[in-house]
Design an enzyme around this catalytic site. Structure first.
Site, PDB file in Angstrom:
ATOM      1  CD  GLU A 112     -23.826 -48.278 -63.189  1.00 15.15           C
ATOM      2  OE1 GLU A 112     -23.846 -47.755 -64.307  1.00 15.15           O
ATOM      3  OE2 GLU A 112     -24.782 -48.918 -62.706  1.00 15.15           O
ATOM      4  CD  GLU A 132     -26.290 -43.686 -63.514  1.00 16.58           C
ATOM      5  OE1 GLU A 132     -26.176 -43.118 -62.406  1.00 16.58           O
ATOM      6  OE2 GLU A 132     -25.375 -44.360 -64.018  1.00 16.58           O
TER       7      GLU A 132
END
Ligand code: NAD
Length: 710
Positions: A112, A132
């Site tokens: 990210e 995640e």
């Protein structure tokens, strides 16, 4: 290189007009609060420095940036500003061009972070992903908003909802990175940045991009994926939350989607599923810590193994070793049995080739690592000897006497017994301190779990060496003590017993299987028994019959089914009928046997609620787990969880039986056990440990922490 300014743990160095920001937070450069603060400060300095025209963001050590700091999950540190999600925006908003130099595993918050940059270059060995969901959460720092804008909807859905990483080549094909570095990543990234400046290139801000495809096409794609997820990962909430967030990227502006992502991230992070998955992650790291064995114990190298017995287990164990490159001598009692064993191994490999998971060459390499023999003397040069012969003490005695005769003086001697006493077996040799149990699970080449059974006299270095060996051969080794069934099978027994009792009282096998499967197990106790073969449990039951107290409740249902020659899937019938391959179909014959048994017990069959089924199945195993802890036969409750996650298909998003008990609350578990005890007596009495933890408002997790401090 001219000047330098250090802001630990991110360092800013000027390479002429390029500022290089290096993250330095070993071991994986996780985005802990100190890193976030420091990176924001360095970014600000670089942006305000008139000599700087572009920025390269890189990482020292193993990677650019591993992930968000998992230790900050559910703690206030995660909220310290700038939060990860703000940091990605700060990077993206930078007026000066930013190039991310990606190497090593750049996952989760790491990727990210790179997506917040304007351009990306990857080292050829880098791996990139948003894992995640595997921890029960969603990418919460802009990942669900930026990745679909960058690479398109379907590839982003696949990466985010599976959590699986891609390698550098795939990242280039997907458009995640702009270039793959072929020599020195940092020099090439600096050169790339200079080139951008020379070409007057603008910062490429992903948040300003549009997702390809029409709204109609994209919403249809999302709905198709939603159905697929519900089918393929039933009960898992994180992939569905992630998909919802990706849907927002389609339907909303970046800012709106980004805000909604924070809320979905908060919900998933607060979920029991996330807490359970994070628990599983840490539990797996704990298993290596054996409090009374020093971490600097000198290990015995295991470079060659001998396995005695080439049956179901011996063959699978041999495959585990040679798959990891460790040569094996496989010793059998006769040439015929040896040939049978070898051909079973070969046909296992051929099945993998058929499924496209192995090449012919690789199969030949692996097979060439096995030396087949009928001569015990051939174990002489092995570092470990593992016995996997029939489960009979007399046979094991003879085999261990031979092992004692031929194995090298410093060899590790192991038995794969599943029910016999390892202390007794150790005494068949002149060196009981070299003996331990290695309880592999079937099929041994596939199943990850290895219970490492530490006997009374096993020396510390033997235990530590076999723990290290487990890792080498891709197993999850957990140290346990000597008792009937060790940890896993000992807890399995009461769980299965409850299944039989529930059936006698009013439920049908499919009712129980359905409840347990709804909870998250891939198969309930009856379908599992049919798959494993009822004859195996029948044989164990017959052996135990001699020592079973007469007043103990016992169900003869298994006996009666096996007497009909119904051994499960392999005979086409067991608790269920299997007329079409593996499809389990309820069978009126079984119904009749069950009804007759209830009648014989004068039981009025009743409707049993799902809650009762689940509690009786799970709490019986949890109570046994607590007794195991109390008796010191497992080091931690989290070790028991690891055993159940890797050996018995306990749903990972539930964390394991002991963690589940903590989530339910030990007070509730204990009260329910008391209620069951009053109703059925039998073995329902809560373990002393469980009751004392419940009474003091504590948990197994708290108990574990105290064990480590001792
Ligand atoms: P198996 O019957 O498939 O194989 C046993 C093999 O040992 C046979 O091939 C036999 O020829 C060989 N053998 C017998 N005596 C021998 C001797 N003196 N020297 C050399 N070879 C000899 O049995 P299995 O299922 O592979 O079980 C082996 C051990 O593993 C047992 O102790 C069992 O309890 C344990 N175990 C089995 C399972 C399982 O699911 N099958 C799981 C965990 C542990």
């Amino acid at each position: 290189m001219t000047t330098s300014k250090t802001v630990s743990p991110v360092v800013l160095k000027k390479h002429g007009e390029i500022a290089v920001l290096t993250i330095n937070n070993p071991p994986v450069n996780a985005l802990a609060k100190e890193v976030r603060i420091s990176l924001a400060t360095c970014l600000e300095s670089a942006n305000q420095d008139p000599e700087i025209l572009a920025i390269v963001l890189c990482g020292s050590g193993k990677n650019l940036c591993g992930r968000a700091d998992i230790r900050e999950f559910n703690t206030p540190d995660r909220e310290v500003k700038p939060m990860s999600r703000d940091l990605m925006n700060l990077l993206e908003e930078s007026k000066k061009l930013i190039v991310a130099a990606i190497h090593g595993p750049t996952l989760g918050g790491g990727l990210e972070l790179a997506l917040g940059c304007h351009y990306r270059i990857a080292d050829k060995l880098a791996s990139l992903g948003l894992p995640e969901v595997q921890r029960g959460v969603i990418p919460g720092a802009g990942g669900t908003q930026r990745l679909p804008r960058l690479i398109g909807l379907q590839p982003a859905i696949k990466m985010i909802t599976s959590g699986l990483p891609v390698d550098a080549n795939e990242a280039l094909n997907l458009g995640i990175v702009d270039l793959i570095s072929t020599s020195d990543l940092l020099s090439e990234s600096i050169a790339f940045a200079r080139n951008l400046i020379a070409n007057n290139s603008e910062p490429k801000r992903i948040s300003a991009m549009k997702i390809e495809g029409s709204l109609e096409e994209n919403t249809k794609l999302i709905e198709e994926n939603r159905l697929l997820l519900k089918k393929n990962s039933p009960g898992l909430s994180a992939p569905i939350h992630a998909l919802e967030s990706i849907r927002n990227a389609v339907m909303m502006s970046f800012d709106e989607g980004w805000k909604a992502e924070a809320e979905l991230s908060r919900i998933s992070m607060a979920s029991d599923q996330s807490r359970s998955l994070v628990h599983a992650f840490f539990a797996e790291r704990q298993i290596h810590k054996i409090p009374d064995i020093s971490s600097d114990t000198i290990l015995r190298p295991i470079k060659k193994a001998a396995i005695i017995g080439a049956g179901t287990m011996g063959g699978g164990i041999a495959m585990s070793f040679v798959n990891a490159g460790v040569p094996v001598t496989l010793i059998e009692i006769s040439s015929e049995n040896l040939a049978n064993g070898m051909s079973r191994i070969e046909s296992n490999y051929k099945a993998s080739i058929k499924r496209g998971r192995l090449t012919e060459d690789e199969m030949s390499r692996r097979l060439s690592r096995i030396t087949a023999s009928t001569n015990y003397a051939d174990m002489r040069d092995s570092d470990i000897v593992i016995e996997a012969v029939y489960e009979e003490m007399d046979i094991k005695r003879n085999v261990f006497k031979e092992i004692d005769r031929f194995a090298r003086g410093d060899a590790i001697l192991a038995t794969n017994t599943s029910t016999l006493n390892v202390n007794e077996i150790a005494l068949f040799t002149s060196r009981p301190e070299s003996v331990l149990g290695t309880h592999f699970f079937s099929p041994a080449n596939v199943m990850k779990l290895l219970e490492i059974v530490r006997a009374d006299r096993t020396s510390d270095d033997i235990v530590a060496s076999v723990m290290a060996m487990a890792k080498e051969i891709n197993k999850v080794g957990v140290v346990v003590g000597v008792c009937d069934g060790f940890v896993g099978n000992r807890m399995l027994a009461p769980y299965f017993r409850q299944g039989d009792f529930l059936v006698e009282e009013g439920a049908m096998p499919q009712d129980i299987d359905n409840v347990v499967e709804e909870y998250g197990f891939r198969m309930g106790p009856f379908r599992v028994s049919d798959l494993a073969g009822l004859d195996i449990s029948w044989a164990i039951e017959k052996r135990r019959a001699e020592t079973r107290p007469l007043d103990e409740r016992f169900s003869p249902l298994l006996d009666r089914i096996c007497q009909l020659g119904r051994y499960g899937q392999k005979t086409g019938a067991g608790w269920y009928l299997y007329e079409e391959g593996r499809k389990a179909v309820p069978d009126p014959v079984i119904e009749e046997i069950i009804f007759a048994r209830s009648h014989e017990m004068s039981l009025n069959r009743r409707i049993i609620e799902d809650d009762e089924i689940l509690q009786r199945c799970l709490y019986s195993m949890i109570n046994e787990g607590a007794k195991i802890l109390e008796e010191g036969l497992a080091i931690r409750s989290s070790d028991i969880d690891v055993i159940w996650l890797h050996g018995y298909g306990f749903p990972r998003h539930r964390g394991g039986p002991m963690f589940y008990a903590d989530l339910v609350g030990l007070r509730n578990v204990c009260d329910t056990l008391d209620k069951f005890h009053k109703e059925w007596g039998d073995k329902w009495q809560p373990s002393g440990l469980l009751r004392s933890l419940a009474d003091s408002g504590s948990s197994f997790g708290e108990w574990d922490k105290k064990q480590i401090k001792k």
